[in-house]
Scaffold this active site. Structure first.
Site, mmCIF file in Angstrom:
data_model
loop_
_atom_site.group_PDB
_atom_site.id
_atom_site.type_symbol
_atom_site.label_atom_id
_atom_site.label_comp_id
_atom_site.label_asym_id
_atom_site.label_seq_id
_atom_site.Cartn_x
_atom_site.Cartn_y
_atom_site.Cartn_z
ATOM 1 N N MET A 18 0.786 -1.160 0.150
ATOM 2 C CA MET A 18 0.007 0.098 -0.078
ATOM 3 C C MET A 18 0.839 1.174 0.142
ATOM 4 S SD MET A 18 -3.040 -0.943 2.646
ATOM 5 C CE MET A 18 -2.902 -2.683 3.244
ATOM 6 N N ASP B 203 11.423 3.773 3.502
ATOM 7 C CA ASP B 203 11.423 2.329 3.955
ATOM 8 C C ASP B 203 12.747 2.034 4.615
ATOM 9 O OD1 ASP B 203 9.058 0.105 2.608
ATOM 10 O OD2 ASP B 203 10.907 -0.624 3.539
ATOM 11 N N ASP C 13 14.207 3.402 9.204
ATOM 12 C CA ASP C 13 13.382 2.617 10.291
ATOM 13 C C ASP C 13 12.423 3.510 11.276
ATOM 14 O OD1 ASP C 13 12.696 1.049 12.509
ATOM 15 O OD2 ASP C 13 14.866 0.103 12.873
ATOM 16 N N VAL C 14 11.367 3.130 10.992
ATOM 17 C CA VAL C 14 10.180 3.907 11.841
ATOM 18 C C VAL C 14 10.314 4.070 13.210
ATOM 19 C CG1 VAL C 14 8.517 3.988 9.910
ATOM 20 C CG2 VAL C 14 8.199 2.442 11.680
ATOM 21 N N ASN D 292 2.367 4.368 7.420
ATOM 22 C CA ASN D 292 1.983 3.419 6.712
ATOM 23 C C ASN D 292 2.965 2.159 7.115
ATOM 24 O OD1 ASN D 292 0.902 1.535 4.244
ATOM 25 N ND2 ASN D 292 2.871 1.529 3.995
ATOM 26 N N TYR E 136 -1.121 -7.420 17.065
ATOM 27 C CA TYR E 136 -1.241 -6.819 15.880
ATOM 28 C C TYR E 136 -2.433 -6.089 16.195
ATOM 29 C CZ TYR E 136 -2.263 -5.621 11.076
ATOM 30 O OH TYR E 136 -2.537 -4.953 9.844
ATOM 31 N N LYS F 77 -2.854 -1.690 16.497
ATOM 32 C CA LYS F 77 -3.509 -1.182 15.617
ATOM 33 C C LYS F 77 -4.726 -0.544 16.442
ATOM 34 C CE LYS F 77 -1.414 -1.766 11.580
ATOM 35 N NZ LYS F 77 -0.625 -0.877 10.892
ATOM 36 N N ILE G 48 -6.515 -6.828 1.987
ATOM 37 C CA ILE G 48 -5.861 -6.452 0.864
ATOM 38 C C ILE G 48 -4.601 -7.363 0.372
ATOM 39 C CG2 ILE G 48 -4.911 -4.228 -0.089
ATOM 40 C CD1 ILE G 48 -7.724 -3.619 1.477
ATOM 41 N N THR H 15 -1.586 -7.839 -0.687
ATOM 42 C CA THR H 15 -0.024 -7.210 -0.581
ATOM 43 C C THR H 15 1.046 -8.166 -0.514
ATOM 44 O OG1 THR H 15 0.241 -6.636 1.524
ATOM 45 C CG2 THR H 15 -1.061 -4.866 0.171
HETATM 46 P P1 NAP Z 1 4.084 -4.645 2.961
HETATM 47 O O1 NAP Z 1 4.000 -4.855 1.892
HETATM 48 O O2 NAP Z 1 4.552 -5.737 4.070
HETATM 49 O O3 NAP Z 1 4.610 -3.277 3.184
HETATM 50 C C1 NAP Z 1 5.256 -2.595 4.252
HETATM 51 C C2 NAP Z 1 6.525 -1.946 3.985
HETATM 52 O O4 NAP Z 1 7.005 -1.425 5.388
HETATM 53 C C3 NAP Z 1 7.567 -3.109 3.664
HETATM 54 O O5 NAP Z 1 8.533 -2.472 2.682
HETATM 55 C C4 NAP Z 1 8.527 -3.316 5.117
HETATM 56 O O6 NAP Z 1 9.834 -3.482 4.729
HETATM 57 C C5 NAP Z 1 8.213 -1.840 5.620
HETATM 58 N N1 NAP Z 1 8.629 -1.981 6.891
HETATM 59 C C6 NAP Z 1 8.646 -2.971 7.887
HETATM 60 N N2 NAP Z 1 9.207 -2.476 9.187
HETATM 61 C C7 NAP Z 1 9.658 -1.344 9.050
HETATM 62 C C8 NAP Z 1 10.157 -0.234 9.779
HETATM 63 N N3 NAP Z 1 10.501 -0.644 10.928
HETATM 64 N N4 NAP Z 1 10.319 0.795 9.292
HETATM 65 C C9 NAP Z 1 10.145 1.257 8.121
HETATM 66 N N5 NAP Z 1 9.672 0.247 7.264
HETATM 67 C C10 NAP Z 1 9.203 -0.891 7.458
HETATM 68 O O7 NAP Z 1 2.584 -4.315 3.889
HETATM 69 P P2 NAP Z 1 1.059 -3.895 3.468
HETATM 70 O O8 NAP Z 1 0.253 -4.882 3.617
HETATM 71 O O9 NAP Z 1 1.345 -2.861 2.416
HETATM 72 O O10 NAP Z 1 0.851 -3.024 4.725
HETATM 73 C C11 NAP Z 1 0.720 -1.657 4.914
HETATM 74 C C12 NAP Z 1 0.147 -1.106 6.159
HETATM 75 O O11 NAP Z 1 -1.155 -1.719 6.206
HETATM 76 C C13 NAP Z 1 0.673 -1.953 7.335
HETATM 77 O O12 NAP Z 1 0.653 -0.862 8.507
HETATM 78 C C14 NAP Z 1 -0.370 -3.028 7.560
HETATM 79 O O13 NAP Z 1 -0.186 -3.203 9.199
HETATM 80 C C15 NAP Z 1 -1.394 -2.494 7.066
HETATM 81 N N6 NAP Z 1 -2.618 -3.276 7.030
HETATM 82 C C16 NAP Z 1 -2.395 -4.222 5.842
HETATM 83 C C17 NAP Z 1 -3.413 -5.133 5.680
HETATM 84 C C18 NAP Z 1 -3.493 -6.050 4.416
HETATM 85 O O14 NAP Z 1 -4.488 -6.699 4.204
HETATM 86 N N7 NAP Z 1 -2.204 -5.940 3.605
HETATM 87 C C19 NAP Z 1 -4.677 -4.839 6.256
HETATM 88 C C20 NAP Z 1 -4.763 -3.833 7.274
HETATM 89 C C21 NAP Z 1 -3.802 -3.088 7.561
HETATM 90 P P3 NAP Z 1 10.048 -5.284 4.867
HETATM 91 O O15 NAP Z 1 9.304 -5.936 3.507
HETATM 92 O O16 NAP Z 1 11.343 -5.282 4.570
HETATM 93 O O17 NAP Z 1 9.881 -5.656 6.068
#
Ligand code: NAP
Length: 249
Positions: free
Chosen positions: A17, A36, A62-63, A89, A154, A158, A187, A189
């Site tokens: 996302m 990132d 790193d956040v 995000n 988690y 959240k 979603i 991803t």
């Molecule tokens: P994603 O594809 O895993 O992308 C998340 C990105 O954040 C990755 O590039 C990851 O790097 C990076 N990251 C991890 N730890 C970090 C840190 N400490 N500092 C900075 N960057 C960091 O995830 P996504 O599914 O797009 O999710 C994005 C957000 O939406 C998250 O907050 C997630 O909890 C939320 N969300 C997702 C879903 C879903 O269905 N996908 C549903 C509800 C909420 P690495 O890959 O190297 O770890």
């Protein structure tokens, strides 16, 4: 274009996302500061944006690190001169039964999912105040609204994002800083695909959605765009589900 002249920091922009939000914001005229922990991934995203004529820079971030946030703050101030939008995000999802979770599982999830949002908010607000206002969009989850089986840390983290959003919205509304949360449902991803697209589980997820399909990262990005843009000028402190009707059931 809906973000012309705006500067937007997006965390976790190397994947999923965050990546789609960065690309959409750039198409809508924003200068995107894409950050990132995975610098290679976010550099790839920024190269794509630039090759399509957009403006973006990639930063390693790193956040959970106050030092890293300080660097982002300095870079935004010196290179861009202002900050209009922050999208918190970056996040991780730990799927583990409640009783199996260790203190380290809990702490790591909290460090990234909520401490990262708190730090980002602390660094963004002074920049936005200098600029006469701004918009912060925090990516929470439907788990903050309904509870999610098998993901206690988690879900709790959240929920904290949802509450922090409302606290900051109330504290900084008079500074013209809007703070809202987006709550994605199921979603597809890189984070979620191994479960959601797995043939054994996909139908389970589809059964919970009112609409026919799992969500796409682009569909979350358009909701984030709305809250970031001036179209949402009178909207703060809300929680916007992007979940295909999961929470309506
Ligand atoms: P994603 O594809 O895993 O992308 C998340 C990105 O954040 C990755 O590039 C990851 O790097 C990076 N990251 C991890 N730890 C970090 C840190 N400490 N500092 C900075 N960057 C960091 O995830 P996504 O599914 O797009 O999710 C994005 C957000 O939406 C998250 O907050 C997630 O909890 C939320 N969300 C997702 C879903 C879903 O269905 N996908 C549903 C509800 C909420 P690495 O890959 O190297 O770890």
């Amino acid at each position: 274009m809906r973000l012309t002249g705006k500067v937007a920091v997006i965390t976790g922009a190397g994947s999923g996302m965050g990546e789609e939000t960065a690309k959409l914001f750039a198409r809508e005229g924003a200068t995107v500061v894409a950050t990132d922990i995975n610098f290679e991934a976010v550099t790839r995203v920024v190269e794509m944006i630039r090759s399509n004529g957009g403006e973006a820079i990639a930063l390693q971030h790193d956040v959970t690190s106050r030092n890293d946030w300080e660097n982002i703050y300095n870079e935004v101030q010196s290179v861009c001169g202002k900050l209009d939008v922050l999208v918190n995000n970056a996040g991780i999802a730990l799927a583990k039964p409640f009783l199996d979770q260790t203190e380290e599982d809990w702490a790591r999830t909290y460090r990234i999912n909520i401490d990262g949002v708190m730090l980002g908010t602390q660094y963004a607000i002074p920049l936005m105040e200098q600029n006469g206002g701004g918009s912060i969009v925090n990516i929470s989850s439907i788990s903050a609204l309904t509870g999610m089986a098998g993901a206690g840390a988690y879900t709790a983290s959240k929920g904290a994002v949802r509450s922090l959003t409302k606290a900051a919205a109330v504290d900084y509304g008079k500074h013209n800083i809007r703070v809202n949360s987006v709550h994605p449902g199921y979603i597809v991803t890189p984070m979620s695909a191994p479960h959601m697209e797995h043939p054994d589980y996909k139908q389970h997820f589809l059964n919970q959605i009112a609409l026919p399909n799992l969500g796409r990262a682009e569909e979350v990005a358009t909701a984030v765009l709305f809250l970031a843009s001036d179209e949402a000028n009178h909207i703060t402190g809300i929680e916007l589900p992007v979940d295909g009707g999961v929470t309506a059931k």
